[in-house]
Design an enzyme around this catalytic site. Structure first.
Site, PDB file in Angstrom:
ATOM      1  CG  LEU A  63      -2.081  -0.921   1.341  1.00  0.00           C
ATOM      2  CD1 LEU A  63      -2.845  -0.661   2.631  1.00  0.00           C
ATOM      3  CD2 LEU A  63      -2.999  -0.804   0.148  1.00  0.00           C
ATOM      4  CG  ASP A  64       0.488   4.200  -3.031  1.00  0.00           C
ATOM      5  OD1 ASP A  64       1.294   3.358  -3.444  1.00  0.00           O
ATOM      6  OD2 ASP A  64      -0.367   4.755  -3.745  1.00  0.00           O
ATOM      7  NE  ARG A  65       5.953   7.403   5.325  1.00  0.00           N
ATOM      8  CZ  ARG A  65       7.176   7.567   5.798  1.00  0.00           C
ATOM      9  NH1 ARG A  65       8.208   7.529   4.979  1.00  0.00           N
ATOM     10  NH2 ARG A  65       7.390   7.760   7.084  1.00  0.00           N
ATOM     11  CB  VAL A  67      -3.008   4.172   1.119  1.00  0.00           C
ATOM     12  CG1 VAL A  67      -4.289   3.337   1.097  1.00  0.00           C
ATOM     13  CG2 VAL A  67      -2.914   5.052  -0.118  1.00  0.00           C
ATOM     14  CG  HIS A 165       0.472   6.569  -7.179  1.00  0.00           C
ATOM     15  ND1 HIS A 165       1.238   7.720  -7.196  1.00  0.00           N
ATOM     16  CD2 HIS A 165       0.984   5.804  -6.170  1.00  0.00           C
ATOM     17  CE1 HIS A 165       2.175   7.648  -6.258  1.00  0.00           C
ATOM     18  NE2 HIS A 165       2.036   6.493  -5.619  1.00  0.00           N
TER      19      HIS A 165
END
Length: 237
Positions: A63-65, A67, A165
């Site tokens: 997961l993106d930071r 999120v 993204h």
């Protein structure tokens, strides 16, 4: 135990462990040098099971930071190999549901979005196009409006592809950037620099038991907007 060391464990057995990641937390180590979630999970396993030496932990997805939400780790190499295949192939064995907060109502309450995305490595951002472009990959998602407050709208998003993204870029492309996401056009940052994109649920075939596992991640804590939206959704069900 120090507060920052407490893990929100959503599911655990001998083969996998799922954690509710906090906004702003990195999943794996990077150039920032900040402690990653993976190290905290290893420490948790080592302490809980009194394991000597290094702890094995594999990561089949990320997961993106900014999120929040559910992240699945593999506790054995056998589980990792099988999970990697499922995540890489994006087959029907895996279903991921996200909740996203936006401040502009989309044109339709439900829609399938198809775009083409091209990752910009230098800026760690993806450009989104309506038509095919050299080097760009097809990106497909579907969203549904779940509820709204006076100023915000909660969308449920299901991914059909897994691009860099993807949700952030595609929602911004239709004029609905995610709350707090400055990189994709939202005007104001959130406290703590996270964005209001939450990996709400993941379903997949257990890599060893071969049965369907569904894991849900509770809303970000200490956030009044998420609390309000969640209760509005529950009230409708």
């Amino acid at each position: 135990m120090a507060k920052e060391k407490i893990l929100d464990v959503l599911y655990e057995d001998n083969h996998i462990i799922a954690i509710n990641k906090r906004r702003g937390e990195i999943v794996q180590g990077d150039k920032t040098g900040d402690e990653p979630l993976s190290d905290r999970v290893k420490a948790y396993i080592k302490a809980k099971y009194k394991k000597p030496g290094d702890v094995y932990l594999g990561l089949p997805h990320r997961l993106d930071r900014p999120v929040s939400g559910v992240v699945v780790f593999a506790k054995t190499s056998k589980a990792l190999i099988r999970l990697n295949l499922m995540f890489q192939q994006k087959d029907e064995q895996i279903r991921k549901i996200y909740w996203a907060v936006v401040s502009k109502c989309p044109r339709l309450e439900e829609e399938v979005l198809t775009h083409y995305m091209l990752k910009n490595e230098e800026k760690n951002k993806s450009n989104v196009f309506d038509k095919k472009k050299k080097g760009a990959k097809e990106a497909i998602l579907e969203y549904k409006l779940l509820t709204r407050t006076q100023n915000y709208f909660l969308l449920e998003v299901k991914l059909h592809t897994g691009r860099h993204h993807q949700i952030r870029g595609q929602l911004a492309k239709i004029g609905c950037p995610i709350r707090g996401d400055l990189k994709y056009g939202y005007l104001h940052a959130n406290k703590g620099k996270g964005i209001d994109l939450h990996a709400r649920e993941i379903s997949f075939i257990h890599p060893i038991k071969q049965e369907t596992i569904t894991i849900k991640a509770p809303m970000p804590k200490n956030d009044n907007l998420w609390k309000e939206l969640y209760h509005l959704v529950i009230g409708k069900s």
